[in-house]
Write a protein that holds these residues in place. Structure first.
Motif, PDB file in Angstrom:
ATOM      1  N   UNK A 133      -6.687   5.305 -33.352  1.00 49.05           N
ATOM      2  CA  UNK A 133      -6.301   4.115 -34.106  1.00 49.05           C
ATOM      3  C   UNK A 133      -5.840   3.000 -33.172  1.00 49.05           C
ATOM      4  N   UNK A 134      -4.976   3.316 -32.203  1.00 50.29           N
ATOM      5  CA  UNK A 134      -4.477   2.310 -31.276  1.00 50.29           C
ATOM      6  C   UNK A 134      -5.596   1.812 -30.360  1.00 50.29           C
ATOM      7  N   UNK A 135      -6.469   2.710 -29.944  1.00 50.81           N
ATOM      8  CA  UNK A 135      -7.614   2.332 -29.110  1.00 50.81           C
ATOM      9  C   UNK A 135      -8.478   1.315 -29.840  1.00 50.81           C
ATOM     10  N   UNK A 136      -8.843   1.624 -31.087  1.00 44.53           N
ATOM     11  CA  UNK A 136      -9.712   0.731 -31.859  1.00 44.53           C
ATOM     12  C   UNK A 136      -9.026  -0.600 -32.154  1.00 44.53           C
ATOM     13  N   UNK A 137      -7.718  -0.567 -32.367  1.00 44.75           N
ATOM     14  CA  UNK A 137      -6.963  -1.794 -32.640  1.00 44.75           C
ATOM     15  C   UNK A 137      -7.003  -2.727 -31.433  1.00 44.75           C
ATOM     16  N   UNK A 138      -6.720  -2.193 -30.247  1.00 45.89           N
ATOM     17  CA  UNK A 138      -6.710  -3.024 -29.049  1.00 45.89           C
ATOM     18  C   UNK A 138      -8.109  -3.472 -28.659  1.00 45.89           C
ATOM     19  N   UNK A 139      -9.092  -2.605 -28.857  1.00 44.79           N
ATOM     20  CA  UNK A 139     -10.490  -2.965 -28.587  1.00 44.79           C
ATOM     21  C   UNK A 139     -10.897  -4.164 -29.449  1.00 44.79           C
ATOM     22  N   UNK A 140     -10.540  -4.119 -30.722  1.00 44.31           N
ATOM     23  CA  UNK A 140     -10.869  -5.216 -31.636  1.00 44.31           C
ATOM     24  C   UNK A 140     -10.169  -6.504 -31.207  1.00 44.31           C
ATOM     25  N   UNK A 141      -8.910  -6.397 -30.781  1.00 43.25           N
ATOM     26  CA  UNK A 141      -8.163  -7.581 -30.366  1.00 43.25           C
ATOM     27  C   UNK A 141      -8.788  -8.229 -29.136  1.00 43.25           C
ATOM     28  N   UNK A 142      -9.379  -7.421 -28.262  1.00 43.08           N
ATOM     29  CA  UNK A 142      -9.957  -7.944 -27.016  1.00 43.08           C
ATOM     30  C   UNK A 142     -11.375  -8.466 -27.220  1.00 43.08           C
ATOM     31  N   UNK A 143     -12.189  -7.719 -27.977  1.00 42.83           N
ATOM     32  CA  UNK A 143     -13.622  -8.040 -28.061  1.00 42.83           C
ATOM     33  C   UNK A 143     -14.011  -8.730 -29.359  1.00 42.83           C
ATOM     34  N   UNK A 144     -13.181  -8.592 -30.390  1.00 46.09           N
ATOM     35  CA  UNK A 144     -13.512  -9.079 -31.737  1.00 46.09           C
ATOM     36  C   UNK A 144     -14.729  -8.359 -32.300  1.00 46.09           C
ATOM     37  N   UNK A 145     -14.973  -7.140 -31.808  1.00 45.73           N
ATOM     38  CA  UNK A 145     -16.056  -6.283 -32.299  1.00 45.73           C
ATOM     39  C   UNK A 145     -15.453  -4.936 -32.669  1.00 45.73           C
ATOM     40  N   UNK A 146     -15.689  -4.410 -33.860  1.00 46.61           N
ATOM     41  CA  UNK A 146     -15.156  -3.083 -34.218  1.00 46.61           C
ATOM     42  C   UNK A 146     -15.701  -2.014 -33.275  1.00 46.61           C
ATOM     43  N   UNK A 147     -14.831  -1.065 -32.872  1.00 50.06           N
ATOM     44  CA  UNK A 147     -15.295  -0.009 -31.974  1.00 50.06           C
ATOM     45  C   UNK A 147     -16.142   0.993 -32.743  1.00 50.06           C
ATOM     46  N   UNK A 148     -17.249   1.383 -32.135  1.00 48.99           N
ATOM     47  CA  UNK A 148     -18.166   2.333 -32.737  1.00 48.99           C
ATOM     48  C   UNK A 148     -18.925   3.050 -31.636  1.00 48.99           C
ATOM     49  N   UNK A 149     -19.478   4.200 -31.956  1.00 45.78           N
ATOM     50  CA  UNK A 149     -20.352   4.898 -31.019  1.00 45.78           C
ATOM     51  C   UNK A 149     -21.813   4.676 -31.365  1.00 45.78           C
ATOM     52  N   UNK A 150     -22.043   3.688 -32.219  1.00 47.46           N
ATOM     53  CA  UNK A 150     -23.406   3.283 -32.531  1.00 47.46           C
ATOM     54  C   UNK A 150     -23.812   2.116 -31.621  1.00 47.46           C
TER      55      UNK A 150
END
Length: 377
Positions: free
Chosen positions: A273-290
């Protein structure tokens, strides 16, 4: 494969084991005068099961003797194999090639490092192992019976030390060109280091918790940016690395292992959850393995993931991570730069974002989440 101790590859009669995908045809025991199938229960390794008249595919029945030591292995990525134990003469490399990349005039060849070695003749393979370019798998865990251990035990090399340098290439040819017979996908060094291909900065050592797998102490995971080594410009807007987890016990539950046989890296689900939150804040792209389309961003706009691993007393204290940090404030949000003994592994975007060879601008993030942490290749 640093996550296992067994060495195995397909032999004649293997049932649909991917010969069309591999660099070489199946190994043919009948063509080796030194090949020896292990048929005595007293000679079986501790992992194998001795069987009389083993149940094997029909294609193998004419090649396997009545008594056999049967082995099998399953891997986290879904592959598995079955095989019988045998012994033959082993060495790494080419028969006429020098044993080092050095410019030495020594006439030593790879074949001078030959040892008798127990391996597994596969007769059944499933999963990604079947379709991979490599013929099989060679176990490099810190256990008896592995190639480095046996080479040291027979005094062929002075140390069980080895290094694996993997080159990042999108495509590899199935067969080597006769004009360029050397490996182009990386370098394996046994018994020490090769100064021509090894970074000669002082080595830092991780503390090994067990002697049967490369199990390490995981202290923290960070996400952020670093300086560009060429022009020393800051990449991105984040001025510090954010610690994604302060729960030490959860980071190290079920052991954390270094596994070169696993292509990807898996992190604990409790930090997802924290990984995806910070990833979104930096890239403005939801984290996915797709597969994702990153334009107009470039790889430099994606964060670096840093793993902090417990070090040992053998680590050179003069080497710290401080010089790579943008914000040197020792707050809880910054990397603990006082931990001079610790090992820091930078996973940069070009290491975890897999480029789509056929579609420009498309990448697949290859950091996954699961019940345990596995640091893969």
């Amino acid at each position: 494969d640093t996550g296992s101790s067994l060495t195995a590859f397909p032999c004649t009669g293997c049932d649909s084991c991917g010969e069309e995908f591999h660099t070489d045809p199946y190994f043919d025991p009948s063509q080796s005068h030194s090949f020896y199938q292990i048929t005595s229960s007293s000679e079986c390794t501790s992992q194998a099961k001795f069987q009389s008249n083993p149940s094997v595919p029909s294609l193998v029945q004419g090649t396997i003797l009545q008594n056999a030591c049967i082995n099998s292995q399953k891997y986290d990525e879904g592959s598995s194999w079955h095989g019988y134990e045998a012994k033959d003469l082993f060495y790494c490399g080419l028969n006429s090639s020098p044993s080092s990349t050095s410019t030495s005039t020594s006439t030593t060849t790879h074949a001078d490092f030959t040892i008798p070695f127990i391996f597994n003749c596969q007769y059944q393979v499933t999963g990604p192992l079947r379709n991979q370019l490599a013929n099989g798998v060679i176990g490099f865990s810190p256990s008896e019976g592995t190639l480095p251990y046996e080479m040291r035990h027979t005094h062929i090399i002075k140390s069980k030390t080895f290094s694996i340098c993997i080159q990042n290439k999108l495509t590899l040819s199935q067969y080597n060109d006769n004009d360029d017979p050397f490996i182009t996908s990386g370098v394996l060094t046994l018994g020490g280091i090769d100064p021509l291909i090894t970074n000669l900065k002082p080595m830092k050592y991780a503390h090994l918790l067990h002697d049967f797998k490369y199990t390490i102490e995981f202290k923290a995971i960070y996400m952020g940016f670093i300086y560009d080594e060429e022009d020393e410009k800051q990449l991105g807007d984040t001025k510090y690395y954010l610690n994604l987890s302060h729960e030490y016990d959860k980071l190290n539950q079920d052991d954390v292992i270094i596994d070169s046989g696993t292509t990807d890296t898996f992190l604990q689900t409790h930090i997802q959850s924290e990984f995806e939150k910070q990833w979104m804040a930096i890239t403005n792209i939801p984290y996915t393995n797709q597969k994702i389309h990153i334009e107009p961003l470039t790889l430099n706009d994606f964060p670096t993931i840093v793993l902090q691993i417990g070090g040992t007393e053998y680590t050179d204290d003069s080497v710290t991570y401080e010089d790579t940090l943008i914000d040197k404030d020792k707050s809880m949000h910054c990397i603990n730069i006082d931990a001079h003994d610790d090992v820091f592994i930078e996973i940069k975007p070009h290491n975890y974002m897999e480029k789509d060879a056929n579609n420009e601008g498309f990448y697949t993030p290859r950091i996954y989440f699961g019940p345990r942490t596995i640091i893969g290749a």
